[in-house]
Design a protein around this motif. Structure first.
Motif, PDB file in Angstrom:
ATOM      1  N   PRO A  54       0.730  -1.036  -0.105  1.00 21.12           N
ATOM      2  CA  PRO A  54       0.159   0.101  -0.060  1.00 21.12           C
ATOM      3  C   PRO A  54       0.946   1.053   0.227  1.00 21.12           C
ATOM      4  CG  PRO A  54      -1.326  -1.747   1.243  1.00 21.12           C
ATOM      5  CD  PRO A  54      -0.028  -2.083   1.074  1.00 21.12           C
ATOM      6  N   ALA A  55       2.024   1.372   0.784  1.00 26.76           N
ATOM      7  CA  ALA A  55       2.396   2.529   0.615  1.00 26.76           C
ATOM      8  C   ALA A  55       3.900   2.562  -0.315  1.00 26.76           C
ATOM      9  CB  ALA A  55       3.773   2.218   2.431  1.00 26.76           C
ATOM     10  N   LEU A  56       3.506   1.601  -1.597  1.00 28.11           N
ATOM     11  CA  LEU A  56       4.714   1.890  -1.986  1.00 28.11           C
ATOM     12  C   LEU A  56       4.127   2.021  -3.646  1.00 28.11           C
ATOM     13  CD1 LEU A  56       7.713   1.827  -3.666  1.00 28.11           C
ATOM     14  CD2 LEU A  56       7.342  -0.868  -3.876  1.00 28.11           C
ATOM     15  N   ASN A  57       4.021   2.686  -4.566  1.00 29.03           N
ATOM     16  CA  ASN A  57       3.651   2.757  -6.014  1.00 29.03           C
ATOM     17  C   ASN A  57       1.692   2.950  -6.301  1.00 29.03           C
ATOM     18  OD1 ASN A  57       6.215   2.733  -7.061  1.00 29.03           O
ATOM     19  ND2 ASN A  57       5.575   0.628  -7.363  1.00 29.03           N
ATOM     20  N   ASN A  58       1.917   3.945  -4.434  1.00 25.31           N
ATOM     21  CA  ASN A  58       0.173   4.788  -4.526  1.00 25.31           C
ATOM     22  C   ASN A  58      -0.606   3.223  -4.686  1.00 25.31           C
ATOM     23  OD1 ASN A  58      -1.837   6.096  -4.747  1.00 25.31           O
ATOM     24  ND2 ASN A  58      -2.209   6.591  -6.495  1.00 25.31           N
ATOM     25  N   GLY A  59       0.331   2.022  -4.165  1.00 20.71           N
ATOM     26  CA  GLY A  59      -0.658   0.306  -3.695  1.00 20.71           C
ATOM     27  C   GLY A  59      -0.483  -0.286  -5.418  1.00 20.71           C
ATOM     28  N   PHE A  60       0.017   0.514  -6.587  1.00 25.89           N
ATOM     29  CA  PHE A  60      -0.436  -0.170  -7.440  1.00 25.89           C
ATOM     30  C   PHE A  60       1.549  -1.111  -7.461  1.00 25.89           C
ATOM     31  CE2 PHE A  60      -1.467   3.245 -10.733  1.00 25.89           C
ATOM     32  CZ  PHE A  60      -2.576   3.857  -9.761  1.00 25.89           C
ATOM     33  N   PRO A  61       1.405  -2.448  -8.658  1.00 24.18           N
ATOM     34  CA  PRO A  61       2.174  -3.299  -8.737  1.00 24.18           C
ATOM     35  C   PRO A  61       3.104  -3.270  -8.268  1.00 24.18           C
ATOM     36  CG  PRO A  61       0.515  -3.544 -10.027  1.00 24.18           C
ATOM     37  CD  PRO A  61       0.450  -2.881  -9.523  1.00 24.18           C
ATOM     38  N   CYS A  62       4.134  -2.998  -7.552  1.00 22.24           N
ATOM     39  CA  CYS A  62       6.200  -2.758  -7.170  1.00 22.24           C
ATOM     40  C   CYS A  62       6.228  -4.828  -7.708  1.00 22.24           C
ATOM     41  CB  CYS A  62       6.318  -2.158  -6.544  1.00 22.24           C
ATOM     42  SG  CYS A  62       6.114  -3.246  -5.169  1.00 22.24           S
ATOM     43  N   PHE A  63       8.219  -4.530  -8.268  1.00 21.37           N
ATOM     44  CA  PHE A  63       8.725  -5.785  -7.602  1.00 21.37           C
ATOM     45  C   PHE A  63       9.320  -5.927  -6.485  1.00 21.37           C
ATOM     46  CE2 PHE A  63      10.102  -3.226 -11.641  1.00 21.37           C
ATOM     47  CZ  PHE A  63       9.383  -3.867 -11.611  1.00 21.37           C
ATOM     48  N   VAL A  64       9.069  -7.353  -6.041  1.00 23.54           N
ATOM     49  CA  VAL A  64       9.518  -8.447  -5.096  1.00 23.54           C
ATOM     50  C   VAL A  64      10.727  -7.684  -4.921  1.00 23.54           C
ATOM     51  CG1 VAL A  64      10.450 -11.051  -4.015  1.00 23.54           C
ATOM     52  CG2 VAL A  64       7.982 -10.008  -5.630  1.00 23.54           C
ATOM     53  N   TRP A  65      11.387  -7.572  -5.300  1.00 24.57           N
ATOM     54  CA  TRP A  65      12.332  -7.216  -4.990  1.00 24.57           C
ATOM     55  C   TRP A  65      13.063  -5.675  -4.545  1.00 24.57           C
ATOM     56  CZ3 TRP A  65      14.635  -3.120  -7.661  1.00 24.57           C
ATOM     57  CH2 TRP A  65      14.173  -2.710  -8.456  1.00 24.57           C
ATOM     58  N   GLU A  66      12.001  -5.030  -4.638  1.00 21.18           N
ATOM     59  CA  GLU A  66      11.613  -3.379  -4.474  1.00 21.18           C
ATOM     60  C   GLU A  66      11.260  -3.519  -2.678  1.00 21.18           C
ATOM     61  OE1 GLU A  66      10.177  -0.150  -6.822  1.00 21.18           O
ATOM     62  OE2 GLU A  66       9.232  -2.018  -7.300  1.00 21.18           O
ATOM     63  N   THR A  67      10.700  -4.468  -2.420  1.00 21.25           N
ATOM     64  CA  THR A  67      10.321  -4.175  -0.956  1.00 21.25           C
ATOM     65  C   THR A  67      11.095  -5.186   0.141  1.00 21.25           C
ATOM     66  OG1 THR A  67       9.049  -7.010  -1.277  1.00 21.25           O
ATOM     67  CG2 THR A  67       7.689  -5.015  -1.943  1.00 21.25           C
ATOM     68  N   LYS A  68      12.154  -5.358  -0.077  1.00 20.63           N
ATOM     69  CA  LYS A  68      13.150  -5.405   1.352  1.00 20.63           C
ATOM     70  C   LYS A  68      13.420  -4.103   1.844  1.00 20.63           C
ATOM     71  CE  LYS A  68      15.479  -9.406  -1.981  1.00 20.63           C
ATOM     72  NZ  LYS A  68      17.020  -9.810  -2.783  1.00 20.63           N
ATOM     73  N   GLU A  69      13.132  -4.652   3.354  1.00 18.73           N
ATOM     74  CA  GLU A  69      12.643  -3.328   4.545  1.00 18.73           C
ATOM     75  C   GLU A  69      13.518  -3.723   5.738  1.00 18.73           C
ATOM     76  OE1 GLU A  69       8.796  -2.157   3.985  1.00 18.73           O
ATOM     77  OE2 GLU A  69       8.886  -0.214   2.181  1.00 18.73           O
ATOM     78  N   LEU A  70      13.979  -3.180   6.657  1.00 15.61           N
ATOM     79  CA  LEU A  70      13.829  -3.106   7.256  1.00 15.61           C
ATOM     80  C   LEU A  70      13.198  -2.637   8.919  1.00 15.61           C
ATOM     81  CD1 LEU A  70      16.349  -4.106  10.486  1.00 15.61           C
ATOM     82  CD2 LEU A  70      17.649  -1.718   9.612  1.00 15.61           C
ATOM     83  N   THR A  71      12.316  -3.477   9.409  1.00 15.48           N
ATOM     84  CA  THR A  71      11.263  -3.445  10.155  1.00 15.48           C
ATOM     85  C   THR A  71      11.551  -2.741  11.702  1.00 15.48           C
ATOM     86  OG1 THR A  71       9.871  -4.610   9.304  1.00 15.48           O
ATOM     87  CG2 THR A  71       9.073  -3.567  11.518  1.00 15.48           C
ATOM     88  N   SER A  72      11.736  -1.336  12.105  1.00 17.32           N
ATOM     89  CA  SER A  72      12.100  -0.730  13.758  1.00 17.32           C
ATOM     90  C   SER A  72      10.228   0.345  13.941  1.00 17.32           C
ATOM     91  CB  SER A  72      13.177   0.322  13.160  1.00 17.32           C
ATOM     92  OG  SER A  72      13.736   0.116  14.232  1.00 17.32           O
ATOM     93  N   ALA A  73      11.257   0.471  15.169  1.00 14.02           N
ATOM     94  CA  ALA A  73      10.232   1.369  15.843  1.00 14.02           C
ATOM     95  C   ALA A  73      10.399   1.959  16.829  1.00 14.02           C
ATOM     96  CB  ALA A  73       9.050   0.359  16.370  1.00 14.02           C
ATOM     97  N   GLY A  74       9.534   3.521  17.266  1.00 14.20           N
ATOM     98  CA  GLY A  74      10.017   4.505  18.349  1.00 14.20           C
ATOM     99  C   GLY A  74      10.940   5.411  17.516  1.00 14.20           C
TER     100      GLY A  74
END
Length: 451
Positions: A371-391
């Motif tokens: 939802p937060a990438l490309n206005n929710g339009f399809p993106c590549f699997v390789w684009e979505t690797k992220e490091l989760t964090s909070a605070g």
């Protein structure tokens, strides 16, 4: 064929002024978590001159030569331009590179000696890259290319290459570029040559895959966000353009400027603005002779100054022999139509049905939706690797991220991934979900994904 008609175009239009302008911001949708993904640019910005041989690796697939700093990339440019193709050799980028806005010499050159009477090519004198370059999903930012290389025609004569502008001037059949991102502060624009792409100027039988362009690409003719011109069974797949493309006099595409001789573009998408006087397409400006454009989509604004005669949401001017299948576009964003592709709504583009059509057609899970990438339009699997964090996070010296708030002792400039400036200041509230690039003088470029 367009290939034989461009030999001396740069001589006719060498005074062309290629320009940029600010693009409008696209909205994202708010969620509730903060994800942090840092694309840190190399701590050693390029000085514009240094070129050093790599010291790690053996050039094999198992132990590739390692590109660890900008000067290694400059050395690769020197060697390929001098005639070393590196066929059968492997390279891997180990970190993001800051090219510092210095004028970088194109890697290699493309030059076909032409018949002085007909203009048809009679001898290929190009210096191709023929190896495998793995970008390792790292970013090269601040890449500035404004000219081609000098070609040694005979022992006593030289000429400037008039085609092939990009990080790599040209790839031959065995050449492969993959997993590479060109950053938003990059400017690849040459006013005296045609065939310009952020990754490759001329793709002559090779493969470009899993690459992205966030920077600006400009050419007097034949400009693409990823590749300028494609020939001879070349393939571009699973690539995206989110930067501005200006093809000036014609043949401008979000992914490729012009395609010829059984080349294939598949599983790509464009979110960037594309413009030229004529022949403008969201994916490709022009196709010819049994080319294929498959399972792609476009949602970037397209502008053709000539009045839309050769304007297409997917392909500006498609040859009758071109196979176009499984392509979609959102007319609200493209501001154009395409009789060879399917128009769908924003909601349909975000749907699971559309996602399955892409992946089923490509025979693999290439796309996903976030939802937060490309206005929710399809993106590549390789684009979505992220490091989760909070605070609250200290993500650089005296730069704090707390939820959606950014605080810094120095001014910050915030861009989205297409290179569009969102806001600037020292105390910033990110009100909408999305992917942002944080730029601060003397600091590494950071990518923050806010949900």
């Amino acid at each position: 064929l367009f290939r034989s008609s461009i030999t001396s175009l740069s001589q006719l239009f060498n005074s062309l002024f290629i320009y940029k302008f600010q693009l409008p911001m696209k909205k994202f949708y708010a969620l509730f978590w903060v994800l942090l993904s840092v694309w840190q640019v190399s701590a050693q910005p390029w000085d514009g001159t240094s070129a050093e041989v790599w010291t790690q690796g053996e050039g094999t697939e198992q132990a590739p030569y390692l590109i660890e700093k900008p000067s290694n990339l400059a050395y690769l440019s020197q060697k390929v331009t001098a005639g070393e193709s590196y066929e059968g050799k492997f390279f891997k980028l180990t970190t993001n590179l800051d090219m510092n806005g210095k004028d970088f010499p194109v890697i290699g050159y493309y030059y076909e000696k032409a018949d002085p009477e007909t203009g048809d090519p009679i001898e290929d004198m190009s210096h191709y890259f023929a190896g495998v370059f793995d970008g390792n999903h790292k970013m090269i930012d601040g890449l500035t290319i404004t000219k081609t290389n000098t070609v040694q025609i005979t022992a006593d004569s030289t000429a400037e290459a008039e085609m092939g502008v990009g990080l790599f001037a040209c790839l031959s059949e065995s050449g492969i570029i993959r997993n590479l991102v060109i950053g938003p502060q990059s400017n690849i624009a040459c006013s005296n040559a045609v065939g310009t792409g952020a990754i490759v100027g001329v793709l002559n039988g090779g493969i470009v895959e899993n690459c992205a362009n966030l920077g600006y690409v400009g050419s007097i003719m034949i400009a693409g966000g990823i590749v300028g011109a494609m020939y001879e069974n070349s393939t571009v797949q699973y690539c995206t353009n989110k930067g501005k493309v200006n093809g000036a006099f014609g043949d401008a595409g979000g992914i490729v400027g012009a395609i010829d001789l059984s080349a294939v573009v598949q599983g790509c998408y464009n979110m960037g603005d594309v413009e030229a006087y004529t022949t403008v397409g969201g994916i490709a400006g022009k196709t010819s002779q049994e080319d294929k454009v498959l399972y792609c989509y476009s949602a970037g604004k397209l502008t053709e100054a000539a009045g839309g005669v050769k304007l297409g949401a997917i392909v500006g001017e498609a040859n009758a022999d071109t196979k176009m299948e499984g392509n979609f576009y959102v007319e609200k964003f493209t501001k154009s139509i395409d009789l060879n592709a399917e128009p769908i709504s924003e909601e349909e583009m975000r749907s699971e049905t559309t996602l399955q059509k892409f992946n089923n057609g490509l025979g693999a899970t290439i796309f996903k939706t976030v939802p937060a990438l490309n206005n929710g339009f399809p993106c590549f699997v390789w684009e979505t690797k992220e490091l989760t964090s909070a605070g609250q996070l200290t993500i650089a010296n005296d730069l704090l991220l707390n939820g959606r708030k950014l605080k810094s002792s120095q001014p910050l400039t915030i861009y989205d991934l297409s290179g569009r400036m969102i806001t600037e200041g020292q105390d910033i509230q990110l009100n909408e979900a999305g992917n942002y690039l944080i730029v601060r003088p003397g600091m590494k470029t950071l990518k923050v994904t806010v949900k």
